[in-house]
Write a protein that holds these residues in place. Structure first.
Motif, short mmCIF file in Angstrom:
data_model
loop_
_atom_site.label_atom_id
_atom_site.label_comp_id
_atom_site.label_asym_id
_atom_site.label_seq_id
_atom_site.Cartn_x
_atom_site.Cartn_y
_atom_site.Cartn_z
N PHE A 67 0.74 -1.29 -0.18
CA PHE A 67 0.01 -0.24 -0.11
C PHE A 67 1.04 1.21 0.00
O PHE A 67 1.94 1.25 0.63
CB PHE A 67 -0.94 -0.10 1.31
CG PHE A 67 -1.93 -1.26 1.29
CD1 PHE A 67 -3.09 -1.04 0.68
CD2 PHE A 67 -1.49 -2.27 2.04
CE1 PHE A 67 -3.87 -1.89 0.53
CE2 PHE A 67 -2.53 -3.37 2.06
CZ PHE A 67 -3.62 -3.32 1.41
N LEU B 83 -9.86 1.69 -4.26
CA LEU B 83 -9.73 0.93 -2.83
C LEU B 83 -10.82 1.49 -1.79
O LEU B 83 -11.23 0.46 -1.16
CB LEU B 83 -8.32 1.59 -2.38
CG LEU B 83 -7.14 0.89 -2.49
CD1 LEU B 83 -5.90 1.52 -1.84
CD2 LEU B 83 -7.35 -0.74 -1.99
N GLU B 84 -11.40 2.65 -2.33
CA GLU B 84 -12.35 2.97 -1.29
C GLU B 84 -13.84 2.14 -1.60
O GLU B 84 -14.48 1.65 -0.76
CB GLU B 84 -12.70 4.34 -1.58
CG GLU B 84 -13.37 5.18 -0.42
CD GLU B 84 -13.31 6.73 -0.58
OE1 GLU B 84 -12.42 7.21 -1.05
OE2 GLU B 84 -14.53 7.19 -0.54
N GLY C 192 -12.29 -1.81 -1.19
CA GLY C 192 -11.66 -2.08 0.07
C GLY C 192 -12.44 -2.81 0.88
O GLY C 192 -11.73 -3.54 1.83
N ARG C 193 -13.60 -2.69 1.12
CA ARG C 193 -14.50 -2.98 2.25
C ARG C 193 -14.11 -4.45 2.51
O ARG C 193 -13.99 -4.82 3.46
CB ARG C 193 -15.69 -2.74 2.26
CG ARG C 193 -16.51 -1.57 2.99
CD ARG C 193 -17.86 -1.22 3.21
NE ARG C 193 -18.26 -1.03 1.89
CZ ARG C 193 -18.27 0.23 1.38
NH1 ARG C 193 -17.70 1.24 1.41
NH2 ARG C 193 -18.75 0.45 0.11
N PHE D 136 -11.80 -6.23 1.19
CA PHE D 136 -10.17 -6.70 1.24
C PHE D 136 -10.18 -7.67 2.26
O PHE D 136 -10.39 -7.39 3.53
CB PHE D 136 -9.47 -5.53 1.30
CG PHE D 136 -8.00 -6.00 1.05
CD1 PHE D 136 -7.43 -6.24 -0.03
CD2 PHE D 136 -7.26 -6.08 2.32
CE1 PHE D 136 -5.95 -6.49 -0.27
CE2 PHE D 136 -5.80 -6.28 2.13
CZ PHE D 136 -5.29 -6.71 0.86
N ILE E 166 -6.44 -2.64 5.55
CA ILE E 166 -5.89 -1.49 4.59
C ILE E 166 -5.38 -0.53 5.56
O ILE E 166 -6.13 0.03 6.43
CB ILE E 166 -6.85 -1.08 3.67
CG1 ILE E 166 -7.37 -2.24 2.76
CG2 ILE E 166 -6.35 -0.04 2.75
CD1 ILE E 166 -8.46 -2.26 1.88
N LEU F 281 -2.72 0.51 -4.10
CA LEU F 281 -2.40 -0.75 -3.90
C LEU F 281 -1.47 -1.36 -5.14
O LEU F 281 -1.92 -1.30 -6.15
CB LEU F 281 -3.43 -1.56 -3.52
CG LEU F 281 -3.35 -3.00 -3.44
CD1 LEU F 281 -2.45 -3.31 -2.53
CD2 LEU F 281 -4.61 -3.74 -3.34
N TRP G 109 -10.90 -11.62 -4.19
CA TRP G 109 -11.20 -10.12 -3.99
C TRP G 109 -10.72 -9.28 -5.19
O TRP G 109 -11.59 -8.82 -5.68
CB TRP G 109 -10.61 -9.70 -2.69
CG TRP G 109 -10.64 -8.35 -2.44
CD1 TRP G 109 -11.70 -7.68 -2.02
CD2 TRP G 109 -9.70 -7.30 -2.95
NE1 TRP G 109 -11.36 -6.31 -1.88
CE2 TRP G 109 -10.12 -6.01 -2.59
CE3 TRP G 109 -8.53 -7.43 -3.47
CZ2 TRP G 109 -9.50 -4.86 -2.94
CZ3 TRP G 109 -7.69 -6.01 -3.69
CH2 TRP G 109 -8.32 -4.71 -3.50
N TRP H 208 -8.22 0.75 -12.03
CA TRP H 208 -7.26 -0.20 -11.65
C TRP H 208 -6.99 -1.06 -12.77
O TRP H 208 -7.28 -0.79 -13.86
CB TRP H 208 -8.37 -1.07 -10.75
CG TRP H 208 -9.27 -1.77 -11.36
CD1 TRP H 208 -9.42 -3.30 -11.67
CD2 TRP H 208 -10.44 -1.38 -11.49
NE1 TRP H 208 -10.47 -3.51 -12.39
CE2 TRP H 208 -11.11 -2.26 -12.44
CE3 TRP H 208 -11.23 -0.16 -11.49
CZ2 TRP H 208 -12.54 -2.31 -12.65
CZ3 TRP H 208 -12.77 -0.09 -12.15
CH2 TRP H 208 -13.32 -1.17 -12.61
#
Ligand SMILES: Cc1cc2nc3c(=O)[nH]c(=O)nc-3n(C[C@H](O)[C@H](O)[C@H](O)COP(=O)(O)OP(=O)(O)OC[C@H]3O[C@@H](n4cnc5c(N)ncnc54)[C@H](O)[C@@H]3O)c2cc1C
Length: 442
Positions: free
Chosen positions: A208, A240-241, A244-245, A247, A251, A258, A302, A350
């Protein structure tokens, strides 16, 4: 078999950006001979043909725009020959990507191309788009693993180019012309694939960073240090936002980028490369993790779900697969966000960082026509950006319908004319997937 066209055959992943087609019928051939008969009939009666694999494409390539016959390959699933001791597989085009990889893996072999949605996409669709995926960074895209093709070309003839041979330079490279042709030159009915002994181990490393600049510098350090990672993926701050939950791990709170790398080889090789990657990626990072055991599969599951997680945030997305030279990746990531802001859209990206391949994405509600229109304008700016940075408007999804005419941003007039002339030679009536992979705007 010819049946009326149910709705599922009129869309692909671009449904999330409001694209739905119209067809008169769906053909479900069970053999190459039936594909040839269908093409011959359509060609004689001036009926458009839209080849369809698993319908997971992001470019609208399998969407029938204006009637005609959707020709679905879903019933051509026979493995014609699997010869593990010779590292090769000869299969019908409708076999699902996940099944190709599973068959190889069960004999200790690897079919490296791993585009997402492998449970739905077909090997024929992967070949027709020359699909990539995370492991394309080390192993190359689908076409690199195809040694021969069987295809039906207008007006309904079966041709074979290549075969179970690893080299072939006798003629013009018709095989490579069909690879990535998005159903506009012929229908791929079977393929010879080459395989590799599977690496004994594959260990991921996730690092990260506070921002895009630090993340991109780390990516360049991996190359500069000569580390032959199997994958080099990235997610920007907004992705990521959004994703990311789920992941599988913690984080760091200030994370804005990332990098997801993988080291493969024998257990010793992979472990040693993992340590080197962790070291090189660790510099300037907010934290590095090296999952082990079941956490490895959790991490990749993921990563596979990122596209879906982003898409569900507002119900839809306009996502383009531009590619830029690696040293321009940071600019492309930041410009994607800036373009979105100019059009009042949440933007993120991404993708396959090592290949300079972004999934630059604008979130939309598919019901909001005004927002969709703004996102299409934003996508135009993305294509201009790709050209300006010395890249391409498509790294893996193809032109399809959504990027029709965009090739003229990056090719000379004569190259574009040659592109059109090739289409005319294969398909003089223009009935194979009309409106798709069109090189320039007239
Ligand atoms: C969650 C998700 C993740 C993805 N990740 C990746 C990724 O990492 N890399 C990547 O490259 N793509 C990715 N994709 C996009 C997509 O999965 C690939 O483009 C895939 O190769 C499409 O295969 P398909 O069988 O679904 O083809 P379709 O969508 O059905 O068709 C794609 C194009 O190929 C043509 N076609 C299909 N089959 C044939 C055939 N037998 N003969 C001739 N033409 C044919 C169609 O006419 C169309 O133009 C992803 C998609 C999703 C939904």
């Amino acid at each position: 078999m010819l049946v009326p066209a149910p709705g599922a055959y009129l869309v692909d992943e671009t449904e999330r950006r409001g694209l739905t087609g119209r067809a008169d019928a769906v053909a479900l051939p069970e053999s190459t001979a039936e594909v040839a008969t269908t093409i011959a009939w359509c060609y004689e009666h001036d009926v458009a043909i839209v080849p369809r694999g698993g319908g997971t494409g992001f470019a609208g390539g399998a969407v029938p725009l204006d009637g005609g016959v959707v020709l679905s390959l879903e019933r051509l699933t026979r493995v014609r020959a699997f010869e593990p001791l010779l590292w090769r597989l000869h299969t019908d085009a409708g076999l699902r990507t996940a099944d190709v990889r599973r068959i190889a893996r069960e004999s200790g072999l690897l079919f490296p191309p791993d585009p997402g949605a492998g449970e739905q996409s077909q090997i024929g669709g992967n070949i027709a788009t020359n699909a990539g995926g995370p492991h394309a960074f080390k192993y190359g895209v689908t076409g690199a693993w195809v040694t021969g093709l069987e295809a039906v070309v207008p007006p309904g003839e079966v041709v074979t180019v290549g075969g179970p041979i690893r080299k072939d330079v006798a003629g013009y490279d018709l095989k490579s012309l069909l690879v990535g042709s998005e159903g506009t030159l012929g229908i791929i009915t079977a393929a010879w694939l080459r395989l590799l002994p599977a690496p004994e181990a594959a260990f991921p490393v996730a690092a990260f960073y506070a921002d895009t600049a630090a993340g991109c510098a780390a990516l360049e350090r991996v190359l500069g240090n000569g580390l032959n990672a199997a994958t080099l993926e990235f997610l920007d701050a907004a992705t990521l936002e959004l994703a990311g939950r789920a992941f599988p791990g913690d984080i760091p709170s200030k994370a804005g980028f990332l990098v997801l790398a993988e080291a493969d080889g024998s257990i010793d090789e992979a472990a040693s490369l993992r340590a080197e990657l962790a070291d090189v990626l660790g510099e300037d990072s907010l934290g590095v993790i090296s999952p082990e055991g079941s956490a490895v599969a959790d991490l990749w599951r993921w990563r596979d779900g990122v596209s879906i997680a982003v898409g569900t945030a507002r119900g839809g997305k306009v996502s383009e697969d531009i590619v830029v030279p690696l040293d321009r990746l940071g600019e492309a990531v930041e410009e994607t966000v800036a373009i979105g802001r100019r059009h009042g859209l949440v933007a993120c990206s991404w993708g396959h960082a090592g290949d300079g391949n972004l999934h630059s994405t604008f979130l939309v509600s598919p019901q909001d026509e005004e927002e969709l229109a703004r996102a299409e304008l934003a996508a135009e700016e993305l294509f201009a950006l790709a050209a300006r940075l010395g890249g391409s408007v498509s790294g893996e999804h193809g032109l399809g319908w959504v990027k029709r005419g965009q090739l003229d941003r990056q090719w000379s007039r004569r190259a574009l004319e040659l592109h059109n002339e090739i289409k005319r030679v294969f398909d003089p009536k223009g009935l194979l997937n009309p409106g798709k992979k069109v090189a320039y705007r007239t």
